[in-house]
Design a protein around this motif. Structure first.
Motif, PDB file in Angstrom:
ATOM      1  N   ARG A  89       0.838  -1.206   0.000  1.00 56.20           N
ATOM      2  CA  ARG A  89       0.000   0.000   0.000  1.00 56.20           C
ATOM      3  C   ARG A  89       0.869   1.251   0.000  1.00 56.20           C
ATOM      4  NH1 ARG A  89      -5.024  -0.417   3.527  1.00 56.20           N
ATOM      5  NH2 ARG A  89      -5.779  -1.160   1.492  1.00 56.20           N
ATOM      6  N   ALA A  90       1.898   1.275   0.834  1.00 52.79           N
ATOM      7  CA  ALA A  90       2.795   2.436   0.875  1.00 52.79           C
ATOM      8  C   ALA A  90       3.567   2.563  -0.433  1.00 52.79           C
ATOM      9  CB  ALA A  90       3.749   2.318   2.054  1.00 52.79           C
ATOM     10  N   MET A  91       4.060   1.445  -0.934  1.00 53.23           N
ATOM     11  CA  MET A  91       4.812   1.483  -2.189  1.00 53.23           C
ATOM     12  C   MET A  91       3.928   1.939  -3.342  1.00 53.23           C
ATOM     13  SD  MET A  91       7.092  -1.981  -1.987  1.00 53.23           S
ATOM     14  CE  MET A  91       8.619  -2.061  -1.040  1.00 53.23           C
ATOM     15  N   ALA A  92       2.685   1.471  -3.350  1.00 51.59           N
ATOM     16  CA  ALA A  92       1.746   1.889  -4.398  1.00 51.59           C
ATOM     17  C   ALA A  92       1.464   3.378  -4.308  1.00 51.59           C
ATOM     18  CB  ALA A  92       0.458   1.087  -4.288  1.00 51.59           C
ATOM     19  N   GLY A  93       1.350   3.894  -3.092  1.00 52.16           N
ATOM     20  CA  GLY A  93       1.121   5.323  -2.920  1.00 52.16           C
ATOM     21  C   GLY A  93       2.236   6.155  -3.518  1.00 52.16           C
ATOM     22  N   ASP A  94       3.476   5.684  -3.388  1.00 48.96           N
ATOM     23  CA  ASP A  94       4.600   6.374  -4.027  1.00 48.96           C
ATOM     24  C   ASP A  94       4.376   6.499  -5.527  1.00 48.96           C
ATOM     25  OD1 ASP A  94       5.985   6.383  -1.580  1.00 48.96           O
ATOM     26  OD2 ASP A  94       7.119   4.566  -2.088  1.00 48.96           O
ATOM     27  N   MET A  95       3.906   5.427  -6.128  1.00 51.69           N
ATOM     28  CA  MET A  95       3.779   5.405  -7.587  1.00 51.69           C
ATOM     29  C   MET A  95       2.625   6.285  -8.070  1.00 51.69           C
ATOM     30  SD  MET A  95       6.366   3.860  -8.435  1.00 51.69           S
ATOM     31  CE  MET A  95       7.581   3.242  -7.256  1.00 51.69           C
ATOM     32  N   VAL A  96       1.552   6.324  -7.310  1.00 53.40           N
ATOM     33  CA  VAL A  96       0.458   7.243  -7.655  1.00 53.40           C
ATOM     34  C   VAL A  96       0.968   8.678  -7.611  1.00 53.40           C
ATOM     35  CG1 VAL A  96      -1.764   8.164  -6.881  1.00 53.40           C
ATOM     36  CG2 VAL A  96      -1.377   5.687  -6.914  1.00 53.40           C
ATOM     37  N   ALA A  97       1.745   8.999  -6.582  1.00 53.92           N
ATOM     38  CA  ALA A  97       2.283  10.352  -6.455  1.00 53.92           C
ATOM     39  C   ALA A  97       3.267  10.657  -7.579  1.00 53.92           C
ATOM     40  CB  ALA A  97       2.955  10.518  -5.092  1.00 53.92           C
ATOM     41  N   LEU A  98       4.130   9.683  -7.915  1.00 54.52           N
ATOM     42  CA  LEU A  98       5.091   9.872  -9.003  1.00 54.52           C
ATOM     43  C   LEU A  98       4.366  10.163 -10.310  1.00 54.52           C
ATOM     44  CD1 LEU A  98       7.899   9.591 -10.412  1.00 54.52           C
ATOM     45  CD2 LEU A  98       7.410   7.124 -10.567  1.00 54.52           C
ATOM     46  N   MET A  99       3.376   9.349 -10.632  1.00 56.34           N
ATOM     47  CA  MET A  99       2.683   9.522 -11.907  1.00 56.34           C
ATOM     48  C   MET A  99       1.930  10.854 -11.938  1.00 56.34           C
ATOM     49  SD  MET A  99       3.698   6.994 -13.672  1.00 56.34           S
ATOM     50  CE  MET A  99       2.596   6.646 -15.078  1.00 56.34           C
ATOM     51  N   ALA A 100       1.376  11.272 -10.816  1.00 60.89           N
ATOM     52  CA  ALA A 100       0.687  12.563 -10.764  1.00 60.89           C
ATOM     53  C   ALA A 100       1.676  13.708 -10.999  1.00 60.89           C
ATOM     54  CB  ALA A 100      -0.026  12.729  -9.432  1.00 60.89           C
ATOM     55  N   LEU A 101       2.868  13.609 -10.408  1.00 63.96           N
ATOM     56  CA  LEU A 101       3.891  14.635 -10.623  1.00 63.96           C
ATOM     57  C   LEU A 101       4.270  14.732 -12.098  1.00 63.96           C
ATOM     58  CD1 LEU A 101       6.315  14.064  -7.613  1.00 63.96           C
ATOM     59  CD2 LEU A 101       5.076  16.176  -8.114  1.00 63.96           C
ATOM     60  N   LEU A 102       4.226  13.621 -12.785  1.00 63.18           N
ATOM     61  CA  LEU A 102       4.559  13.592 -14.203  1.00 63.18           C
ATOM     62  C   LEU A 102       3.383  13.956 -15.092  1.00 63.18           C
ATOM     63  CD1 LEU A 102       6.715  10.323 -14.224  1.00 63.18           C
ATOM     64  CD2 LEU A 102       7.546  12.684 -14.296  1.00 63.18           C
ATOM     65  N   GLY A 103       2.225  14.208 -14.483  1.00 67.93           N
ATOM     66  CA  GLY A 103       1.050  14.635 -15.235  1.00 67.93           C
ATOM     67  C   GLY A 103       0.144  13.516 -15.696  1.00 67.93           C
ATOM     68  N   PHE A 104       0.308  12.308 -15.111  1.00 70.32           N
ATOM     69  CA  PHE A 104      -0.486  11.154 -15.523  1.00 70.32           C
ATOM     70  C   PHE A 104      -1.466  10.766 -14.411  1.00 70.32           C
ATOM     71  CE2 PHE A 104       3.752  10.239 -17.637  1.00 70.32           C
ATOM     72  CZ  PHE A 104       3.364  10.794 -18.853  1.00 70.32           C
ATOM     73  N   GLU A 105      -2.730  11.029 -14.627  1.00 73.45           N
ATOM     74  CA  GLU A 105      -3.745  10.670 -13.641  1.00 73.45           C
ATOM     75  C   GLU A 105      -4.240   9.238 -13.834  1.00 73.45           C
ATOM     76  OE1 GLU A 105      -4.647  12.478 -10.977  1.00 73.45           O
ATOM     77  OE2 GLU A 105      -3.034  13.821 -11.602  1.00 73.45           O
ATOM     78  N   ARG A 106      -4.251   8.761 -15.080  1.00 76.18           N
ATOM     79  CA  ARG A 106      -4.610   7.381 -15.387  1.00 76.18           C
ATOM     80  C   ARG A 106      -3.504   6.779 -16.222  1.00 76.18           C
ATOM     81  NH1 ARG A 106      -9.251   4.996 -14.504  1.00 76.18           N
ATOM     82  NH2 ARG A 106      -9.217   3.765 -16.416  1.00 76.18           N
ATOM     83  N   PHE A 107      -3.225   5.485 -15.987  1.00 76.45           N
ATOM     84  CA  PHE A 107      -2.082   4.879 -16.650  1.00 76.45           C
ATOM     85  C   PHE A 107      -2.202   3.367 -16.585  1.00 76.45           C
ATOM     86  CE2 PHE A 107      -1.253   6.377 -12.358  1.00 76.45           C
ATOM     87  CZ  PHE A 107      -0.858   5.236 -11.679  1.00 76.45           C
ATOM     88  N   HIS A 108      -1.421   2.703 -17.411  1.00 70.83           N
ATOM     89  CA  HIS A 108      -1.263   1.248 -17.352  1.00 70.83           C
ATOM     90  C   HIS A 108      -0.125   0.914 -16.392  1.00 70.83           C
ATOM     91  CE1 HIS A 108      -3.903   0.928 -20.782  1.00 70.83           C
ATOM     92  NE2 HIS A 108      -3.063   1.530 -21.587  1.00 70.83           N
ATOM     93  N   VAL A 109      -0.141  -0.312 -15.853  1.00 67.92           N
ATOM     94  CA  VAL A 109       0.916  -0.770 -14.947  1.00 67.92           C
ATOM     95  C   VAL A 109       1.338  -2.184 -15.342  1.00 67.92           C
ATOM     96  CG1 VAL A 109       1.578  -1.252 -12.567  1.00 67.92           C
ATOM     97  CG2 VAL A 109      -0.066   0.575 -13.046  1.00 67.92           C
ATOM     98  N   ALA A 110       2.643  -2.418 -15.395  1.00 64.99           N
ATOM     99  CA  ALA A 110       3.189  -3.768 -15.524  1.00 64.99           C
ATOM    100  C   ALA A 110       4.249  -3.943 -14.448  1.00 64.99           C
ATOM    101  CB  ALA A 110       3.798  -3.999 -16.901  1.00 64.99           C
ATOM    102  N   GLY A 111       4.184  -5.053 -13.721  1.00 71.04           N
ATOM    103  CA  GLY A 111       5.134  -5.291 -12.646  1.00 71.04           C
ATOM    104  C   GLY A 111       5.642  -6.712 -12.650  1.00 71.04           C
ATOM    105  N   HIS A 112       6.943  -6.841 -12.439  1.00 74.74           N
ATOM    106  CA  HIS A 112       7.559  -8.162 -12.288  1.00 74.74           C
ATOM    107  C   HIS A 112       7.791  -8.434 -10.810  1.00 74.74           C
ATOM    108  CE1 HIS A 112      11.340 -10.633 -11.895  1.00 74.74           C
ATOM    109  NE2 HIS A 112      10.565 -11.439 -12.585  1.00 74.74           N
TER     110      HIS A 112
END
Length: 303
Positions: A89-112
């Motif tokens: 949950r905390a790690m995911a929150g980082d990524m939501v914040a990162l993508m918002a800073l980059l101007g992306f409110e909706r996006f695809h995700v791929a994770g290994h």
């Protein structure tokens, strides 16, 4: 705040940045054009795992290849008794914040690997942000623990070693982090052959940091405790977006689990298949992985 860093030879033409999120700093390589696609790595690696796939996808997607908190050049915040700072949950929150800073409110995700687990929690907690989700060589965390058998425990011994109370695993790994990394990642069918020498050097450099060793142990401790509590709190809800699962037919996940069946317990729209490789699919089979991701995320491209 976003600060530019020196470019990476593994990602020619990409911008490398450190982005300040509410709780830490996230390192990411950004490049390409088209719909945004967040790419997340696994243990004990960094965003460098995507270097070969990125070159094959950058003409179709804007790629954001990020280091998870605790890994690579991202921040390594202190943990707590309940391991919450390293929950997915905390790690995911980082990524939501990162993508918002980059101007992306909706996006695809791929994770290994671990990145797929972060992607799963990101999609569960922020379904309005994730259009489609792909996971590489994992089944859901809770269900894998639930259905663990002897063969899986032997193959994934590190799951049970890393969750031991600190500082026992940290001291054992820290005595020779290179030997540990090479044993952990080079014991599969392909050995160390899948790893580009530049990427391997980067993995080892980052993993030698005692803070990274501790943070990665905390990642696994969270997975065996607070992450399962978060999964249980989801109840019967399932992810609303399409999910693609890819896994290696020569790996333990394929041998020990019905991957699609387990993902169908957690999401409504699942498809996927085994690929002719082991665990490190993005580096073993970049052509196949890139083709699968392009086809899947291409289906979800906005007009």
């Amino acid at each position: 705040m976003i600060v530019d860093r020196p470019p990476s030879p593994l990602f020619p033409g990409f911008r490398v940045v450190d982005a300040s999120t509410p709780e830490t700093t996230i390192r990411a390589a950004i490049g390409g054009s088209g719909p945004p696609l967040l790419l997340l790595h696994g243990y004990p690696q960094t965003h460098a795992i995507w270097h070969a796939v990125a070159g094959r996808l950058q003409e179709r997607f804007t790629l954001v290849c990020a280091d998870l908190r605790g890994y690579g050049c991202s921040g390594k915040p202190p943990s707590t008794v309940d391991h919450a700072p390293y929950s997915k949950r905390a790690m995911a929150g980082d990524m939501v914040a990162l993508m918002a800073l980059l101007g992306f409110e909706r996006f695809h995700v791929a994770g290994h690997d671990r990145g797929g687990r972060v992607g799963h929690r990101l999609a569960a907690d922020h379904p309005d942000r994730v259009e489609r989700l792909a996971v590489l060589d994992i089944a859901p965390t809770r269900e894998m623990y639930r259905d663990t058998n002897d063969a899986f425990a032997r193959a994934y011994w590190h799951w049970f070693f890393l969750i031991q109370p600190a500082p026992f695993p940290e001291r054992m790994i820290g005595a020779d982090p290179d030997a540990y990394w090479l044993k952990k990642c080079g014991s599969g069918r392909a050995g160390l052959a899948p790893f580009d020498e530049r990427a391997l050097a980067e993995y080892l450099r980052c993993f030698r940091d005692p803070a990274a060793i501790h943070a990665s142990c905390e990642d696994y401790r969270a997975a065996a405790s607070i992450d399962i509590a978060h999964d249980d709190a989801d109840g019967a809800s399932r992810l609303p977006m399409p999910l693609l699962a890819l896994w290696g037919e020569h790996g333990a996940v394929h041998a020990c689990f019905d991957v699609l069946a387990l993902w169908r317990e957690r999401t409504a729209d699942v498809r996927g298949r085994a690929l002719p490789g082991g665990h490190y699919l993005a580096e073993e089979l970049p052509d196949e992985v890139a083709a699968e991701l392009a086809a899947f995320f291409g289906e979800g491209a906005r007009p």
